[in-house]
Each structure stands twice: as structure tokens, then as C-alpha cells.
Design a protein around this motif. Structure first.
Motif, PDB file in Angstrom:
ATOM      1  N   SER A 245     -14.397 -25.803  -8.628  1.00  0.00           N
ATOM      2  CA  SER A 245     -15.303 -26.857  -9.080  1.00  0.00           C
ATOM      3  C   SER A 245     -16.716 -26.653  -8.543  1.00  0.00           C
ATOM      4  CB  SER A 245     -14.768 -28.223  -8.638  1.00  0.00           C
ATOM      5  OG  SER A 245     -14.761 -28.313  -7.212  1.00  0.00           O
TER       6      SER A 245
ATOM      7  N   GLN B 272     -17.874 -34.022 -14.856  1.00  0.00           N
ATOM      8  CA  GLN B 272     -17.638 -34.705 -13.588  1.00  0.00           C
ATOM      9  C   GLN B 272     -16.286 -35.423 -13.613  1.00  0.00           C
ATOM     10  OE1 GLN B 272     -19.335 -34.348 -10.994  1.00  0.00           O
ATOM     11  NE2 GLN B 272     -21.238 -33.451 -11.742  1.00  0.00           N
TER      12      GLN B 272
ATOM     13  N   ARG C 144     -27.910 -32.922  -5.931  1.00  0.00           N
ATOM     14  CA  ARG C 144     -26.579 -33.047  -5.327  1.00  0.00           C
ATOM     15  C   ARG C 144     -26.651 -33.270  -3.833  1.00  0.00           C
ATOM     16  NH1 ARG C 144     -23.369 -28.861  -5.432  1.00  0.00           N
ATOM     17  NH2 ARG C 144     -21.565 -30.245  -5.435  1.00  0.00           N
TER      18      ARG C 144
ATOM     19  N   ARG D 285     -20.118 -26.442 -10.757  1.00  0.00           N
ATOM     20  CA  ARG D 285     -21.291 -27.291 -10.519  1.00  0.00           C
ATOM     21  C   ARG D 285     -22.536 -26.451 -10.234  1.00  0.00           C
ATOM     22  NH1 ARG D 285     -17.530 -30.546  -7.300  1.00  0.00           N
ATOM     23  NH2 ARG D 285     -17.079 -32.519  -8.375  1.00  0.00           N
TER      24      ARG D 285
ATOM     25  N   GLU E 209     -22.422 -32.533 -18.536  1.00  0.00           N
ATOM     26  CA  GLU E 209     -22.314 -32.809 -17.108  1.00  0.00           C
ATOM     27  C   GLU E 209     -21.510 -34.094 -16.871  1.00  0.00           C
ATOM     28  OE1 GLU E 209     -25.269 -33.268 -13.249  1.00  0.00           O
ATOM     29  OE2 GLU E 209     -25.918 -33.955 -15.232  1.00  0.00           O
TER      30      GLU E 209
END
Length: 592
Positions: free
Chosen positions: A78, A128, A396, A82, A124
Motif C-alpha cells: 500500500s 484509500q 501525507r 500511495r 485516490e
């Protein structure tokens, strides 16, 4: 009246030719400048590069999504997904902001980037949720990304096609402008030929008029007894019929008080082969003669001689000799010739200086062009790193752990240090060029300077080792410690940049009768022999430095500082590979 009108017409035509010449020349120059300006404009290559990067990163995002679907959907999977998503966002931000955004809008519009950004935001949001539930990403979401990548590719192709069409149009326009310039040059040539011919004709007419005027003036002077020129007339038997006082001052009669009524050969004791006798005989044959200025035998005066036959109808009854004292004019002419030679020498010297200055200016301009291009590239790389890391931290920041924050902050700090070094090198070069570096000599511990410089290098390259041999250094050395520290730091930094770990950097010192020498050796890529003479020139970088950051300023500044101390910096090849740079400083008693 008709002659005057004809002259005025010729003068008017000449004036028209001169004006036409100037206008055609200005027109040709204007067309050439316009052609150069048109050819120099075009689509920014950075726009095509940015579109290609956006397409590439979006395709990589699709690949990462496929990898997520096939993986165990662990935390590291993941994180990769990202990370790639952040990269795609950064590429779209570059395309939509600043000069690239304006260029894209002008070329094809901003709809492609806006649509891609909207789809990416939708992707996006969906990703998520899917990552949180460790679910596979639907194919429909991936298809939208692939369509965006295809749109970026189509946009790049459209821009390239427009650029090709624009270049073709400009090429055709250039041919037309070139034809115009050729026609203008031919017309200029024709006008120039006419002007030159007209000028030569005018000069010839002026020369003839001047010659006729001089003859009339000389004849008038022959009739004046008060003339300062010497005049003697003779008949066919060479008997003197006229003799003025000015001639008596130039050539006193050897016997008696005058020469009138006497044979000239007897009065002046001239032999048959004397030049004056030859001139008089040729004059009696109807020839007018001229003897250029020459020195009077046994004296310091210069005279110019003319002879003319005296006619009675068609019969030659005698001749006349005209003696002109041209001493002052001749000396002035000699002085003018001397001044002319001196001026020609000065002009040649000044021309040589100007040519050398022009060559230096041209070389410097080329160097600055290369330097600006290189520095812009050097600055863009760390700025891209800072921008990418900062955007990731902004987007982030709450999701990052402490280790990742330290990693991103470290990248930003390293890029900032790199920018600081580039700016420092540029400022040092500017100070050297402006002569603003002052040397403050004092006694200091050179060995301590070397050790401290090595410690500073270890902060940025902790995996590198320095082997020091400084036992031969005297306790104190006379130098400017701040400037010498710059030289040492530059040599150590170059040794680290152009060699790889775990190879050490050797620093040794030895003292001779006149010099203290500090040698820095690396085991790096080395420097080609033919490029070593240029290594210390401003902005020069060796061919082996490709891919290594730098501005080509450091070694130039280092040598300048060393020479301000009365020393130098030299380079030698190291046995076994690499290079050795030697800093030489005169011993204290030699410098004194």
C-alpha cells in the motif's frame, strides 16, 4: 547652361544611389534579424518532457495497482501504491502551474490536465477505501487512468505536430526572406559599383584640375621677379636670358655677380653629362620635365625642378628652368611619413588588442552561456527534490511516521546544502573576477586546518576515510587561514565527488627549501591528459565529470587564492588511477 544641368543631374543621381544603398542595406539587415528572431522561437522542450513524465508516471501507477491486486496487500504494497500516486499528483501540478501551465494552455488548452487531475482525485478517494479494506482495485478505475495516459500521449503528439508545421512554415518564410536579402545585396552591390565609379571619376577630374591649377600658378610665378622661387631662362645656345635673385641665393654664380648673358655651363661649371644639361637639352626638344625634390649637393636644402620649352609660334626658341625650395615641405612630408608609420604601428597594435579583447569576450560569452545552462540544470535537480518531498509531506504529513519524516527532511536538507554550495561557488567566482578578495596573512597551524576540513567532509560523507601524513609540516605557516581553508575544502570535496567508497583520500605534506606542499590524492575517474591545461579555467569541467554535480568554478578560485599567496595549485595523474592535486605555498622566509 546645359553642362550645369547635366552636372546637377549626375549629382542628384549619385545622391539617390547613396540613399538607395543605405535603405537596401537597412532592409537586408532588418530581414535577416527578423529571420533570426522567428527561427529562435518555438515550443518549449520542457513542456513535452513534462507531458511524457506525466504519462510515464500514470502508467507506472496502473502497474502498481495491478501489482496491488496480485500481492498479499501488505503495508509495504500500500505504501508503494500511495508513493506512486503522490508522484503522479506532483507531475500534474508541474503541468498546471507556472510557465509550463501557461505554455500548455497556449498550445492545446488545459482540459487534458484538468480531466486527468479530476480522475486522479477520484481514483485516490476510491483507492484509500480499497486499501483500508485490502480489496482489489476494479478494472474500471484502472481503465480511466490508462485513458488519461493515452490523452497525455495524444497531447504530446499534437504539440509535436504543431511544432513541425510551424517549423516548416518558418523554413518556407526563411527561403523567401533569404531571396529578398539576396536581391537586396545584389542591388546594394550595383549601387556600390556606381558610387565607386562615380567617386573615381570625380577624383580623376579633381586631380586634373589640380594639376592645371598648379601649372598656371607656376607660370604666373615665373613672371614675377619677387617670387621666392628661382627662375632661369636660356636660349638654344644655353645662354642665360633671365636670372632672378631667388636663384642667386639658392645657387650663387661661381664667378662674377650674375649669370645673365653668360653660358650657363660656364657660369655654374656644369659638365656635359650633368643632370641639368640633360634636362635643358630635352627641354629644347620640346619636352617639359619635372625632377622631384632632392637634396642640394653639399647642403641641407631640398629643391624641386621644372623645365618648359619657350615657343615662338611652332618654333622652340629656348627654355625656362624653375627651382622651388621645398625644404620645409619635404621635411614636413618626412615628418608626416614618420607620424604615419607611427600611427600605423599604433593602429596595428590597437587592432590586435581589440581583436584579442573581442576573442576573449566571445570566449567568455560562450563560457557564460555554458555556465548558465549547466547551473540551471544543477539548480533544477535539488529544487525538484525539495518540491517533491515537500508536497509529499504536505499531502501525507499526518500519515507519516517519524522515520519517514526524518528521511524526507534529510533529503530536503541535502538538496539545500547542495544549493548552498552552488551559490557559494558562484559568489566566490564573482569576488575573484571583481578583485574583491583580500589576503590577511598571519601565522597559523596548517595541519589543524587540514584536520578540521577533513572532519567537515565526514559530516556529508561519513563512509569516506582520510589518510593523513602531516608530520613534515612546521608548527606555524604564514597564510590567510580562511582562504587556504577554502582551497583545502575544495580539493577534499573534489576528491570525494570523483572517487567512490571505500577508497580512501590520501592527504600528505612535505616541506622543501622554498615551498610547503600539500598533496590530495584520490583513486577516482582521473582527468584526460589533453584536458589538464584547461582544468583551472573558469567554468571548465572535464569530460570525465559527466553525471557529477559541480559548476567548474572551484578549481579556478582555488588556484587564484593560491597565487594571491605567491603559490599555485597543480594537478598530476596518480599512479594506479585517479588524480593528485598539489597546493604550494612559499615558506615564510621566502615570502618575506
Amino acid at each position: 547652361m546645359s553642362g550645369t544641368v547635366g552636372k546637377r543631374a549626375v549629382y542628384a543621381f549619385t545622391l539617390i544611389a547613396v540613399v538607395t544603398f543605405a535603405l537596401l542595406l537597412a532592409f537586408a539587415l532588418q530581414r535577416l534579424v527578423q529571420t533570426e528572431k522567428d527561427l529562435s522561437s518555438g515550443v518549449n522542450e520542457n513542456l513535452l518532457w513534462a507531458l511524457a513524465q506525466a504519462q510515464y508516471e500514470e502508467q507506472r501507477l496502473v502497474l502498481e495497482a495491478y501489482a496491488w491486486n496480485k500481492s498479499n496487500k501488505a503495508a509495504e504494497d500500500s505504501e508503494r501504491l500511495r508513493h506512486q500516486l503522490d508522484i503522479v499528483f506532483s507531475r500534474l501540478a508541474i503541468l498546471s502551474e507556472g510557465s509550463l501551465g501557461r505554455g500548455l494552455t497556449t498550445a492545446i488548452g488545459s482540459e487534458v490536465v484538468a480531466a486527468g487531475h479530476k480522475n486522479l482525485q477520484s481514483f485516490e478517494g476510491g483507492v484509500q477505501t480499497l486499501i483500508a479494506s485490502r480489496s482489489a482495485i476494479p478494472q474500471e478505475m484502472l481503465e480511466r487512468l490508462l485513458l488519461d495516459a493515452a490523452a497525455f500521449r495524444s497531447a504530446s503528439n499534437e504539440i509535436m505536430i504543431k511544432e513541425r508545421d510551424t517549423v516548416a512554415e518558418r523554413r518556407d518564410q526563411y527561403r523567401y526572406l533569404l531571396l529578398e536579402a539576396i536581391v537586396a545585396v545584389l542591388l546594394i552591390l550595383g549601387c556600390g559599383v556606381f558610387i565607386v565609379v562615380r567617386l573615381m571619376t570625380s577624383l580623376r577630374s579633381a586631380a586634373k584640375a589640380e594639376d592645371a591649377l598648379r601649372r598656371d600658378r607656376d607660370f604666373s610665378r615665373l613672371l614675377l621677379e619677387s617670387s621666392g622661387d628661382g627662375v632661369v631662362a636660356f636660349d638654344r645656345d644655353f645662354r642665360c636670358t633671365h636670372w632672378n635673385p631667388a636663384l642667386g641665393k639658392m645657387f650663387p654664380v661661381l664667378e662674377g655677380t650674375g649669370a645673365v648673358g653668360r653660358l650657363i655651363p660656364e657660369a655654374y661649371r656644369l659638365s656635359d653629362d650633368h643632370i641639368m644639361m640633360k634636362m635643358m637639352r630635352e627641354t629644347l626638344q620640346g619636352i617639359s620635365l619635372h625632377m622631384p625634390a632632392h637634396a642640394i649637393p653639399g647642403g641641407k636644402r631640398y629643391v624641386e625642378k621644372f623645365t618648359h620649352p619657350i615657343m615662338s609660334g611652332d618654333t622652340i626658341i629656348g627654355g625656362i628652368l624653375f627651382f622651388r625650395d621645398v625644404t620645409d615641405a619635404h621635411l614636413a612630408r618626412l615628418e608626416i611619413v614618420q607620424h604615419r608609420d607611427q600611427l600605423e604601428t599604433i593602429v596595428r597594435e590597437r587592432t590586435k588588442d581589440l581583436e584579442e579583447s573581442l576573442k576573449r569576450e566571445t570566449d567568455l560569452r560562450e563560457l557564460y552561456k555554458g555556465f548558465v545552462s549547466m547551473v540551471s540544470h544543477q539548480f533544477r535537480t535539488p529544487l525538484s527534490i525539495v518540491d517533491s518531498s515537500a508536497q509529499r509531506m504536505i499531502r501525507r504529513g499526518k500519515e507519516m511516521d517519524e522515520s519517514e519524516i526524518h528521511e524526507r527532511a534529510g533529503k530536503i536538507r541535502a538538496a539545500a546544502l547542495r544549493l548552498t554550495r552552488l551559490v557559494s561557488s558562484t559568489l566566490n567566482a564573482a569576488k575573484v573576477d571583481a578583485g574583491q578578495i583580500d589576503v590577511a596573512m598571519r601565522r597559523c597551524d596548517l595541519g589543524k586546518l587540514v584536520i578540521e576540513a577533513c572532519e567537515r567532509q565526514k559530516e556529508t560523507a561519513p563512509d569516506r576515510k582520510f589518510r593523513l601524513k602531516l608530520n613534515g609540516l612546521p608548527p606555524l605557516v604564514s597564510c590567510d587561514p580562511l582562504l587556504v581553508d577554502q582551497v583545502i575544502a575544495n580539493l577534499l570535496s573534489n576528491a570525494i565527488k570523483y572517487s567512490a567508497a571505500p577508497d580512501p583520500v590520501d592527504v600528505s605534506a612535505y616541506v622543501g627549501r622554498q615551498w610547503i606542499r600539500l598533496k590530495v590524492c584520490d583513486r577516482g575517474v582521473g582527468i584526460p591528459e589533453e584536458e589538464r591545461p584547461k582544468l583551472f579555467e573558469r567554468f571548465f569541467r572535464a569530460s570525465t565529470s559527466a553525471g557529477v554535480e559541480g559548476t567548474g568554478i572551484g578549481l579556478h578560485v582555488a588556484r587564484t587564492i593560491a597565487r594571491l599567496h605567491g603559490g599555485d595549485v597543480e594537478v598530476q595523474p596518480r599512479k594506479g588511477g585517479g588524480s593528485s592535486f598539489i597546493l604550494s605555498i612559499p615558506r615564510e622566509e621566502i615570502a618575506a
